[in-house]
Design an enzyme around this catalytic site. Structure first.
Site, mmCIF file in Angstrom:
data_model
loop_
_atom_site.group_PDB
_atom_site.id
_atom_site.type_symbol
_atom_site.label_atom_id
_atom_site.label_comp_id
_atom_site.label_asym_id
_atom_site.label_seq_id
_atom_site.Cartn_x
_atom_site.Cartn_y
_atom_site.Cartn_z
ATOM 1 N N ILE A 24 22.800 28.296 -4.761
ATOM 2 C CA ILE A 24 21.389 28.526 -4.448
ATOM 3 C C ILE A 24 21.299 28.968 -2.988
ATOM 4 O O ILE A 24 21.855 28.301 -2.104
ATOM 5 C CB ILE A 24 20.565 27.230 -4.628
ATOM 6 C CG1 ILE A 24 20.720 26.685 -6.050
ATOM 7 C CG2 ILE A 24 19.095 27.481 -4.300
ATOM 8 C CD1 ILE A 24 20.220 25.253 -6.207
ATOM 9 N N GLU B 36 13.140 23.475 6.993
ATOM 10 C CA GLU B 36 14.529 23.253 6.593
ATOM 11 C C GLU B 36 14.790 21.767 6.359
ATOM 12 O O GLU B 36 13.985 20.917 6.749
ATOM 13 C CB GLU B 36 15.471 23.824 7.653
ATOM 14 C CG GLU B 36 15.439 25.350 7.622
ATOM 15 C CD GLU B 36 16.311 26.036 8.671
ATOM 16 O OE1 GLU B 36 16.856 27.088 8.371
ATOM 17 O OE2 GLU B 36 16.412 25.512 9.801
#
Ligand code: MN
Length: 495
Positions: free
Chosen positions: A174, A294
């Site tokens: 991913i 993030e």
């Protein structure tokens, strides 16, 4: 697809794709919710799911709750499911495991890989509908932005699959994909990732790299894809682990526009190629300077030069469901943390079998920075072995920063219990082990020379072991009160 149209699935053994996973969750109280209220995939969807289920370390208020299907997206005809794996308990249910057993079951799967198979076009639901150019991904896909400062709309659960141009070995990973134009996506490869190595080999030969991006998958595939080296070295196809988890081979299908294979049971597939020499600024759509939030809990910096995927066809199921991750928070923690737990377990088991009784890569570290190890000391000679296990964990996973060691009478999934051990079984000066100046991970903002004069470069860190285990010779002094065992289900407690 609306919730009422999901298939009825009684057992996790029947899960083979996203919609059977959702059909299974529908039968379990508290695991799947939906809304028909109109929601904008830009900013609004993430803000809603943050409070429903995306969890820490996104800023408060956050919730941990069900997966959520948004049935009505402003400007888009596809529904979106968020947070399928944003709970450890739900991840365990979907993989026929339990929170505590997950890393042990993943390790078992690693030891029994099962090769994927290729099915015909007619047998591949992901090719029920085929779109060829011209199309515009920006109006086709309800890709999300989290905040007004995101670089652009992101596909957060796109599973890339590509093959090594020299050896033909396959890899799935991913990567965050930002929509850059009608048929263009930027791909952020953290340096060293396997598909980036394939890309670099192709580019060195002046060739493009054919790639598929599969979206909306059996959760076993997403979890297996998040194994990293050294557990899954270059050349090891992570889909063999997904097959082992399901005891059934993963099904692939040949793409219709490029020489690549995609996940046959995906909801949506983007086919295309990474062209040699083609680069783009990650925040080209917005100029914001940021990427997206993030996993350490801060806004990411936009990457100045990223490879570009040119999409040559979009294929999808009838009534496709778009799947997204919001965060990255609890869902990212489960995706990266549980494979990391299995990787640490693998290394510790090799050297001291049976001693590591539990492991939890905690959301505070996004599944990467903080691990809690539950250790059973069986004899006087096991004194000091928990610290040895912590060193093995650092070796298994270089990004790990903090390890908390506890005994096997502590619930590692209960922060209260872990802090109790850290309070009553820990003395700061005697129970802390510093390993200064070791390579760690650049996204932790404290790992910088400006933060600590002992760090010579960004990405170095003082790795630390918090040993909250009881000295073996003193174990009688630390016995917990013993209550009779009861089964609450028998007590018909009402509220
Ligand atoms: Mn790999």
């Amino acid at each position: 697809m609306l919730v009422t149209q999901l298939p009825a699935v009684d057992s996790a053994a029947e899960i083979c794709d996203l919609r059977s996973a959702l059909g299974f969750l529908k039968s379990i109280p508290g695991q799947l919710a939906w809304t028909e209220h109109p929601v904008d995939p830009r900013e609004e969807l993430a803000a809603v799911y943050k409070q429903v289920g995306a969890g820490s370390p996104l800023p408060p208020p956050v919730g941990s709750g069900p997966a959520l299907i948004f049935e009505n997206l402003k400007g888009f005809s596809l529904p979106v499911v968020a947070g399928l794996l944003a709970s450890r308990e739900r991840t365990a249910l979907l993989l026929r495991s339990s929170s505590a057993r997950l890393p042990f079951d993943l390790l078992e799967a690693l030891h029994h890989p099962l090769l994927p198979i290729t099915v015909s076009h007619a047998e591949a639901p992901c090719q029920e509908t085929i779109l060829r150019p011209p199309f515009d991904l920006r109006t086709l896909l309800p890709a999300i932005t989290h905040t007004s400062r995101d670089a652009g709309p992101y596909i957060t659960l796109g599973l890339l699959r590509a093959e090594d141009p020299e050896t033909g070995q396959a890899d799935v990973t991913i990567h965050r994909l930002c929509l850059q134009g009608a048929d263009r996506l930027s791909i952020y490869f953290v340096p060293g990732r396997h598909i980036d190595q394939f890309r670099a080999k192709a580019e060195a030969a002046g060739r493009s790299l054919p790639v598929s991006v599969s979206i909306g998958l059996d959760p076993a595939i997403y979890v297996a894809a998040c194994f990293e080296p050294p557990t899954t070295p270059l050349g090891l196809d992570e889909l063999t682990v997904a097959g082992a988890l399901r005891r059934r081979p993963v099904e692939l299908v040949d793409c219709v526009s490029v020489p690549a294979k995609a996940l046959a049971r995906a909801e949506i597939v983007l086919e295309g190629a990474i062209l040699p020499g083609d680069r783009i600024r990650e925040d080209a759509p917005s100029g914001s300077g940021c990427a997206m939030p993030e996993f350490p809990g801060y806004m990411g910096v936009a990457q100045p030069e990223l490879p570009v995927l040119r999409v040559t066809a979009v294929t999808h199921r009838r009534n496709p469901i778009f799947q997204t991750l919001v965060g990255p928070a609890l869902e990212h923690t489960n995706l990266t943390g549980i494979p990391t737990e299995a990787s640490i377990l693998r290394l510790v088991e090799d050297t001291m079998p049976g001693r590591l009784t539990g492991i939890y890569c905690h959301p505070a570290g996004g599944g990467k920075y903080l691990a809690i190890l539950q250790f059973r000391k069986l004899s006087p000679s096991d004194e000091g072995r928990p610290r040895q296990a912590a060193l093995a964990a650092f070796a298994a996973f270089p990004e790990l920063k903090h390890v908390i060691l506890v005994d096997d009478d502590v619930n590692i999934f209960d922060n209260d219990d872990v802090f109790w051990a850290m309070t009553t079984r820990y003395q700061g000066d005697a129970s802390t082990v510093f390993i200064p100046g070791v390579r760690c991970h650049p996204l932790d903002p404290s790992q910088a020379p400006e933060f600590s004069p002992f760090l010579r470069a960004p990405g170095l860190s003082c790795k630390t072991i918090f040993d909250c285990t009881v000295p073996y010779a003193m174990r009688d002094r630390f016995r917990r009160p013993e209550f009779m065992p009861v089964d609450l289900a028998e007590y018909e407690i009402r509220s």
